[in-house]
Design a protein around this motif. Structure first.
Motif, mmCIF file in Angstrom:
data_model
loop_
_atom_site.group_PDB
_atom_site.id
_atom_site.type_symbol
_atom_site.label_atom_id
_atom_site.label_comp_id
_atom_site.label_asym_id
_atom_site.label_seq_id
_atom_site.Cartn_x
_atom_site.Cartn_y
_atom_site.Cartn_z
ATOM 1 N N UNK A 197 21.480 56.074 46.566
ATOM 2 C CA UNK A 197 21.500 56.838 45.338
ATOM 3 C C UNK A 197 22.493 56.208 44.370
ATOM 4 N N UNK B 266 31.286 67.356 45.766
ATOM 5 C CA UNK B 266 31.737 65.967 45.657
ATOM 6 C C UNK B 266 33.214 65.916 45.327
ATOM 7 N N UNK C 157 36.737 62.975 45.547
ATOM 8 C CA UNK C 157 37.060 61.563 45.702
ATOM 9 C C UNK C 157 37.299 61.227 47.162
ATOM 10 N N UNK C 158 37.945 62.140 47.857
ATOM 11 C CA UNK C 158 38.339 61.851 49.240
ATOM 12 C C UNK C 158 37.167 61.892 50.210
ATOM 13 N N UNK C 159 36.246 62.831 49.999
ATOM 14 C CA UNK C 159 35.210 63.080 51.004
ATOM 15 C C UNK C 159 33.798 62.744 50.526
ATOM 16 N N UNK C 160 33.694 62.300 49.278
ATOM 17 C CA UNK C 160 32.366 61.970 48.771
ATOM 18 C C UNK C 160 31.489 63.190 48.633
ATOM 19 N N UNK C 161 30.210 63.037 48.951
ATOM 20 C CA UNK C 161 29.242 64.128 48.837
ATOM 21 C C UNK C 161 29.105 64.835 50.189
ATOM 22 N N UNK D 19 27.225 70.070 43.201
ATOM 23 C CA UNK D 19 25.875 69.688 42.807
ATOM 24 C C UNK D 19 24.854 70.548 43.533
ATOM 25 N N UNK E 288 24.252 63.653 38.000
ATOM 26 C CA UNK E 288 24.049 63.750 39.427
ATOM 27 C C UNK E 288 23.476 62.454 39.972
ATOM 28 N N UNK F 54 19.457 72.368 47.905
ATOM 29 C CA UNK F 54 20.683 71.935 48.577
ATOM 30 C C UNK F 54 21.882 72.164 47.651
ATOM 31 N N UNK G 140 18.905 65.741 41.793
ATOM 32 C CA UNK G 140 20.178 66.421 41.572
ATOM 33 C C UNK G 140 20.287 66.949 40.150
ATOM 34 N N UNK G 141 21.008 68.060 40.011
ATOM 35 C CA UNK G 141 21.427 68.519 38.713
ATOM 36 C C UNK G 141 22.627 67.708 38.243
ATOM 37 N N UNK G 142 23.125 68.046 37.064
ATOM 38 C CA UNK G 142 24.262 67.306 36.510
ATOM 39 C C UNK G 142 25.604 67.795 37.035
ATOM 40 N N UNK H 188 25.707 70.645 47.293
ATOM 41 C CA UNK H 188 26.648 69.613 47.714
ATOM 42 C C UNK H 188 27.955 69.777 46.952
ATOM 43 N N UNK I 171 15.720 63.729 46.942
ATOM 44 C CA UNK I 171 16.455 64.794 46.280
ATOM 45 C C UNK I 171 16.583 64.523 44.794
ATOM 46 N N UNK J 26 30.618 57.807 51.519
ATOM 47 C CA UNK J 26 31.656 58.266 50.588
ATOM 48 C C UNK J 26 31.538 57.644 49.197
ATOM 49 N N UNK K 282 27.371 68.069 52.198
ATOM 50 C CA UNK K 282 26.366 69.128 52.158
ATOM 51 C C UNK K 282 27.003 70.444 52.577
#
Lengths: 113, 115
Positions: free
Chosen positions: A36, B37, B39-43, B91, A43, B33, B106-108, B35, B104, A105, B45
């Motif tokens: 992605x 987000x 910086x430390x853990x990313x995305x 998200x 997003x 879904x 995603x929204x903004x 999610x 997927x 990440x 769920x």
């Protein structure tokens, strides 16, 4: 538990160069591996995806290389452009039992002039 | 189609307050879904629904978080009470028939800041 490990965290590439982002996974049941792309304030959006029955998939300047035995896959961006500057996420899913994606990440890519 | 619509885009609140994030999935999509987000853990769920039914909420960090999907066109994620460590971008994403190729959309996102 981080099931999908992504590296590097950030990457700077000159225009025209090759950007390479790597991911490794642990769950051998994963059978779908998408990438992605996310621009600031937006997003993530699907860029390209691969299933483990092939070792490589190419779409334009973007290529996924997949190594099933090593449980690794990577994204190659050829002839990188400033417009490619974004954050890239690899992901994985076991489509047989769950519809959810597990994301890495992220890698922040900057393509300089 | 307008895509996945999230509101608000930005939310600033004080610790202890209730926060409600909203999502309208793409019409016809049967998976939704949430999610988070950082910086430390990313995305990460948090939870996902299939046909408005929660399927997996194992990612919800604690009881302060709850999510509902009262109908196919609306979902909420609520945090009560909110804490500074909840600050993140949240998200919402939707997909159609997630089993074979879970693409997927995603929204903004909602940028949440808890002071």
């Amino acid at each position: 538990q981080q099931q999908v490990k992504q590296s590097p965290q950030s990457l700077i590439v000159q225009k025209g160069g090759i950007s390479i982002i790597n991911c490794a996974y642990e769950n051998t049941a994963f059978d779908y591996f998408p990438w992605y792309q996310q621009f600031p304030g937006k997003g993530p959006a699907l860029l390209i995806a691969i299933r483990p029955d092939v070792s490589e998939k190419k779409e334009g300047r973007f290529t996924i290389s997949f190594n099933k035995s090593a449980k690794q896959f990577s994204l190659h961006i050829m002839d990188s452009q400033p417009g490619d500057s974004a954050t890239y996420f690899c992901a994985a899913a076991n489509t047989g039992t769950a519809s959810k994606l597990t994301f890495g990440t992220g890698t922040r890519l900057q393509v300089t002039l | 189609d307008a895509g996945v619509i999230q509101s608000p885009r930005h939310e600033v609140t004080e610790m202890g307050q209730e926060v409600t994030l909203r999502c309208k999935p793409i019409s016809g999509h049967d998976y939704l879904f949430w999610y988070r987000q950082t910086m430390m853990r990313g995305l990460e769920l948090l939870i996902y629904f299939n046909n408005n039914v929660p399927i997996d909420d194992s990612g919800m960090p604690e009881d302060r978080f709850s999510a509902k999907m009262p109908n196919a066109s609306f979902s909420t994620l609520k945090i009560q009470p909110s804490e500074p460590r909840d600050s993140a971008v949240y998200f919402c994403a939707s997909s159609l028939g997630g089993g074979i190729v879970p693409k997927l959309f995603f929204g903004s996102g909602t940028q949440l800041s808890v002071l």
